[in-house]
Structures are given as structure tokens and as C-alpha cells.
Design an enzyme around this catalytic site. Sequence first.
Site, PDB file in Angstrom:
ATOM      1  N   CYS A  29      13.710  16.400  37.220  1.00 31.48           N
ATOM      2  CA  CYS A  29      14.111  16.651  38.597  1.00 31.48           C
ATOM      3  C   CYS A  29      14.342  18.149  38.801  1.00 31.48           C
ATOM      4  O   CYS A  29      14.895  18.820  37.938  1.00 31.48           O
ATOM      5  CB  CYS A  29      15.381  15.865  38.934  1.00 31.48           C
ATOM      6  N   HIS A  73      19.761   7.516  38.590  1.00 33.52           N
ATOM      7  CA  HIS A  73      20.792   8.470  38.204  1.00 33.52           C
ATOM      8  C   HIS A  73      21.024   8.392  36.700  1.00 33.52           C
ATOM      9  O   HIS A  73      20.714   7.382  36.057  1.00 33.52           O
ATOM     10  CB  HIS A  73      22.082   8.182  38.960  1.00 33.52           C
ATOM     11  N   GLU A  75      23.737   8.038  34.961  1.00 27.79           N
ATOM     12  CA  GLU A  75      24.634   6.954  34.563  1.00 27.79           C
ATOM     13  C   GLU A  75      23.890   5.622  34.510  1.00 27.79           C
ATOM     14  O   GLU A  75      24.059   4.835  33.573  1.00 27.79           O
ATOM     15  CB  GLU A  75      25.801   6.799  35.553  1.00 27.79           C
ATOM     16  N   CYS A 104      26.625   4.106  41.253  1.00 27.89           N
ATOM     17  CA  CYS A 104      26.831   4.230  39.803  1.00 27.89           C
ATOM     18  C   CYS A 104      28.246   3.802  39.416  1.00 27.89           C
ATOM     19  O   CYS A 104      28.447   3.235  38.347  1.00 27.89           O
ATOM     20  CB  CYS A 104      26.527   5.648  39.335  1.00 27.89           C
ATOM     21  N   TYR A 122      30.655  15.697  42.851  1.00 31.32           N
ATOM     22  CA  TYR A 122      29.577  15.230  43.729  1.00 31.32           C
ATOM     23  C   TYR A 122      30.005  15.534  45.164  1.00 31.32           C
ATOM     24  O   TYR A 122      31.173  15.836  45.424  1.00 31.32           O
ATOM     25  CB  TYR A 122      29.391  13.726  43.487  1.00 31.32           C
TER      26      TYR A 122
END
Length: 148
Positions: A29, A73, A75, A104, A122
Site C-alpha cells: 500500500c 487491514h 489486524e 478490526c 487512527y
Amino acid sequence: MTAIDDKKQLEIDKRYLRMAVIWAENSYCKRRKVGALIVKDQMIISDGYNGTPSGFENICEDDNNVTKPYVLHAEANAITKVAASSNSSRGATIYITSSPCIECAKLIIQSGIKRVIYSEKYHTEEGCDLLIRAGIVVDYIDLNNEKK
């Protein structure tokens, strides 16, 4: 725990977080790289980083630099990886380079993980709020302010 034990645990937590930062480098990413390690009984039992599902192209963003909807993600990758193994995440700690999103957080709760340690906030705190509501220990450690 004594103060010495707390200090030792903090140093261990910082080490695993630094390892998660390195693991995030595996992500393809471009916008954001996130890493996660699941640790139980002082052993790493799973790892993950954000990216596309197995067998998909390793391109996370579309032509407009928007993350593709099927990108997993870190996690989620770590939790599904341990679920496919003979290990159990019940009672484990997950170290994440970013605080978990609400989706998550739900996976973390269902997987039996009891501690979440993260190093970047986040854009929303709803994932952490849900974890705390579920009785999971959530700790933020700012690795950017660490002495080198």
C-alpha cells in the site's frame, strides 16, 4: 505487578511495536503501511500487514489513489492467519502500528485478544472505545518520541 515489572513490560511492548513497524514495510500500500503482531506467552504467533487478499494483485489503491474496498487491514490479516493455524489468540496481545478501526476492533474482541498496544492514532477513536467497552486493555505508546 511491581514498578520494575511495569518498566520491563513497557520495554517489551516497545520492542514488539518496533517489530510491527518493520513488518509494515512488507505492505504494498502506498498511502499507509500498517503492521500487526500477535504475541502469546512471549512468542509471536501471527503477523500481518495491510494489503490485498491472497492471489490478488499487490496494488492497494485505485487510479484515484483511493484504497480498494477489498484491502485487508493488518489486524484482520494477523487474526485470520492465526485462525487458520493450530494456535489460539485467546489471551494474546496484538501490537499494531495504528489504532484499530471499529471493524478490526470487532475481530479483536471475537478472537479473544486481551491487550491491544498501538503506536499511531487512527482518524477516529471508535475502535479503541469499543475495545475498552469489551474489557480489553488498550495502550498507546508513542514511538516517535523515543530516545534513539
